[in-house]
Design a protein around this motif. Structure first.
Motif, short mmCIF file in Angstrom:
data_model
loop_
_atom_site.label_atom_id
_atom_site.label_comp_id
_atom_site.label_asym_id
_atom_site.label_seq_id
_atom_site.Cartn_x
_atom_site.Cartn_y
_atom_site.Cartn_z
N ALA A 537 -37.77 62.92 -41.97
CA ALA A 537 -37.42 62.97 -43.39
C ALA A 537 -38.38 63.83 -44.19
O ALA A 537 -37.98 64.58 -45.09
N TYR A 538 -39.73 63.78 -43.87
CA TYR A 538 -40.68 64.51 -44.70
C TYR A 538 -40.53 66.02 -44.52
O TYR A 538 -40.78 66.80 -45.45
N ILE A 539 -40.07 66.48 -43.33
CA ILE A 539 -39.86 67.91 -43.11
C ILE A 539 -38.62 68.39 -43.88
O ILE A 539 -38.62 69.44 -44.52
N VAL A 540 -37.55 67.58 -43.84
CA VAL A 540 -36.34 67.92 -44.60
C VAL A 540 -36.65 67.91 -46.09
O VAL A 540 -36.21 68.80 -46.83
N ALA A 541 -37.44 66.91 -46.55
CA ALA A 541 -37.82 66.85 -47.97
C ALA A 541 -38.60 68.09 -48.37
O ALA A 541 -38.39 68.66 -49.45
N SER A 542 -39.50 68.53 -47.49
CA SER A 542 -40.29 69.73 -47.78
C SER A 542 -39.40 70.95 -47.98
O SER A 542 -39.60 71.75 -48.89
N LYS A 543 -38.40 71.07 -47.11
CA LYS A 543 -37.49 72.22 -47.24
C LYS A 543 -36.66 72.13 -48.52
O LYS A 543 -36.36 73.15 -49.14
N LEU A 544 -36.28 70.91 -48.88
CA LEU A 544 -35.41 70.74 -50.04
C LEU A 544 -36.12 71.08 -51.35
O LEU A 544 -35.55 71.73 -52.24
#
Length: 706
Positions: A537-544
């Motif tokens: 989740a934290y990697i997807v959040a970073s991209k978002l």
């Protein structure tokens, strides 16, 4: 091997001359197409399709099916395309040939997954025209008859496949002649010495019991003659594989199998069947619980007959079957008799047989759509191919046919899928019963439903019918998908909240960009992948959020605890090793492809995982968390009469339920009780333990690992 002219002579019994000429034309076409091709036995290849057509002529199949039998290997083994078959013999024959051709490689030599996919092809062909599988069954019979030229290991492999799939399909379609021959041929291929021994023993017994058979035939005939109606009576031996199965399943020797012979009475009408039954029972004493009326309640494949077992004067059990000529034809030919009788005036029973076959094939198609993998599909179908039926009733008197060992859950799904999904309880014969209790013949079942209830995964451990199993799996699969999507959303929102963002605050353009980069079509697919642990989740959040506020290398951003509300469904599970309950300090472990498993923070199974920050998820319980959780209490108590009742009563006073009790006597004065109870939270557990400690008989109490 019969010639084409000999086949043509046989066909004159039921086909007009023009149709026989078409069958002969198909033979000559196949002969020319297979020119130069030989079987492993050395025979010309065309002898095989001719033999298949001969087998089908024995059950009087229509001319199109016989033409397809002649041509069934032409598309597969020659350069002739389907279009040429259409031009020569029309669409119907060409489609049958094409359907059979697609099944020619249904051999169990390859990997299990490929076997299952091949079996799916067979089911799809059956749904288009059931004659495809009838041709395939005849093709398999001739192949089994000519196994002699093959290696022993290949013989056994083909025989095992035939026994697992083709013989049960013949039985399910009611083609009993095919089933019996396939089973005996397989028996000879798999166990040649056993088959020969039983065959010799049966031959010897035939001579010893001939007088007994003649006496039974005469006694029954004398009684039926008094009723003044037409009938035929004959004695027959049970087939070898049937005798072998009875010996194996009952652990008996051949001399202990008393009912090797059976009698069949053929009459004109259903009424005559019951009158003949009365005559049989007046001649010999019936065994009361061995009578079956398949005329009033036919089998799933349309089979109809009266079955009774009586005791002969010599004390031997005799099986007697009573049926009409039409029932006899359906017994031997099953769904194939649809083409034999379709021109006749009395087609009611034939139509019922065909409808039942079509219903079964449709159920296979529904099962295929609901199965997540070909392996799951073939597992369900195999279980459905071996039914032993029981007949139960709804409260309104409707008869429902189920597999032996079926439960109220199977019954509920048999009534309607929605009733099965919302089932919460049942009454069997006006008695409140467990949903897992096996049903018996004649039971009346009432299902209790609740709006909003959903199937329990534990049902899969005791249900027997493929309809219930495939529906439950399909429902749970959809449910888990929505649960993991919700969990993925919560994980992503939790990661975004570190930088004061929410998913709603992210522009659609940015979301679409991340979806394209991740090869997802929709946001829900991405959220489900996060919920399953496939993406962090934290990697997807970073991209978002496209900023440095959340660094892809900063795994601490997800260390803010995420709340567990109890409505996450199948996406979250509770570790059985430590049984966490609300109030415990907990840690989540992300299992790739499975979601999140919750452990107590001090669980010994977390030692190797705790340092893998990308798999660990800090969690906390929501204050409004409600539900039933399980803990095990270890209690040292004095061993005296009534101590168990005293402890159980005390637990009940705190409104906790006991799920299981294990007792280990440490010495003659002391016992160690391990009691698994369901409670609401840690406070509730403490209240139970506090009350137990007040008992004089309790010396020590601790919470243990399961």
């Amino acid at each position: 091997m019969p010639s084409i002219n000999a086949l043509a002579d046989r066909l004159k019994e039921y086909l007009p001359e023009e149709q026989i000429r078409q069958v002969k034309r198909a033979y000559y076409y196949a002969e020319q197409a297979h020119e130069g091709q030989n079987r492993q036995s050395g025979e010309h290849y065309v002898t095989h399709p001719l033999a298949v057509a001969n087998i089908l002529s024995e059950i009087k199949l229509d001319s199109q099916t016989l033409m397809a039998a002649m041509l069934h290997d032409v598309i597969e083994d020659t350069n002739i395309p389907k279009s040429a078959i259409v031009a020569q013999f029309g669409d119907e024959v060409a489609n049958l040939v094409d359907g059979v051709s697609k099944l020619t490689h249904l051999e169990f030599e390859t990997k299990q997954h490929e076997q299952a996919e091949n079996f799916q092809k067979m089911i799809m062909a059956m749904t288009r025209d059931i004659r495809v599988i009838i041709v395939k069954l005849a093709d398999r019979i001739h192949n089994m008859r000519t196994l002699g030229a093959l290696r022993p290991d290949k013989k056994r492999r083909i025989a095992r496949e035939t026994l697992d799939i083709y013989s049960p399909i013949a039985a399910r379609l009611g083609i009993n002649n095919f089933r019996v021959e396939l089973e005996d041929l397989c028996f000879h291929a798999l166990h040649p010495m056993r088959a020969q021994l039983i065959q010799n023993a049966t031959k010897n017994m035939r001579g010893r019991r001939k007088d007994n058979i003649d006496q039974v035939t005469s006694s029954i005939s004398d009684k039926i003659n008094l009723l003044n109606f037409e009938y035929e009576i004959s004695g027959r031996e049970k087939h070898l594989y049937s005798i072998y199965n009875k010996m194996k399943n009952n652990r008996k020797s051949f001399r202990d199998i008393l009912d090797v012979f059976a009698f069949r009475i053929i009459v004109k009408t259903s009424d005559d069947c019951y009158r003949a039954l009365g005559a049989v029972h007046s001649a010999y004493t019936p065994i009361s619980d061995r009578f079956k009326d398949y005329i009033a309640v036919p089998k799933a494949n349309g089979y109809q007959s009266l079955h009774t077992i009586v005791i002969s004067p010599r004390g031997l059990p005799l099986e007697i079957q009573i049926r009409t000529k039409e029932m006899e034809a359906h017994s031997n030919h099953g769904v194939a008799s649809h083409w034999l009788y379709k021109e006749s005036d009395d087609t009611q029973s034939n139509s019922l047989t065909n409808l039942r076959a079509q219903k079964w094939v449709k159920s296979l198609l529904d099962m295929q759509e609901q199965a997540s993998t070909p392996l799951e599909f073939i597992e369900d179908v195999k279980s459905d191919l071996f039914p032993e039926e029981i007949y139960v009733f709804s409260p309104k008197g409707k008869i429902i046919e189920l597999h032996a060992g079926a439960t109220a859950v199977d019954f509920a799904f048999a009534i309607h899928t929605k009733i099965g999904e919302q089932c919460v309880g049942c009454e069997i014969n006006n008695r409140i019963s467990s949903l897992s209790e096996p049903l018996k013949n004649g039971d009346t079942i009432k299902i209790k439903t609740v709006e909003g209830a959903r199937p329990n995964p534990a049902w899969l451990s005791f249900i027997k019918t493929q309809k219930a199993r495939s529906n439950i799996r399909s429902y749970l699969k959809q449910l888990k998908s929505s649960d993991t999507t919700l969990l993925g959303r919560n994980l992503l929102e939790n990661a975004l909240s570190i930088t004061n963002h929410t998913l709603d605050s992210i522009s659609l353009t940015v979301i679409d960009s991340v979806l394209n980069e991740s090869n997802f079509s929709t946001l829900n697919e991405l959220l489900e992948d996060i919920g399953l642990g496939n993406k962090l989740a934290y990697i997807v959040a970073s991209k978002l959020i496209q900023s440095t506020e959340v660094s892809p290398n900063s795994k601490e951003v997800i260390q803010t605890p995420m709340k567990i509300h109890g409505n996450e469904g199948l996406a979250i599970s509770y570790a059985k090793c430590c049984s966490p309950i609300p109030g415990d300090h907990i840690l989540g472990v992300i299992n790739v492809g499975k979601g999140v498993v919750i452990h107590r923070s001090r669980c010994s199974n977390l030692v190797d995982i705790r340092n893998q920050a990308d798999r660990c998820l800090h969690l906390t319980w929501d204050k409004e968390m409600h539900g039933q959780f399980f803990v095990t209490l270890a209690i040292d108590a004095s061993d005296h009469p009534g101590v168990l009742a005293e402890i159980a009563g005390t637990i009940a006073l705190e409104h906790a339920n006991i799920n299981s009790i294990n007792i280990d006597k440490s010495d003659k004065h002391m016992s160690r009780l391990k009691i698994n109870i369901s409670i609401e939270n840690r406070i509730h557990m403490a209240q139970v333990m506090k009350r137990l400690r007040k008992l004089k008989s309790v010396y020590k109490i601790i919470r243990t690992k399961n």
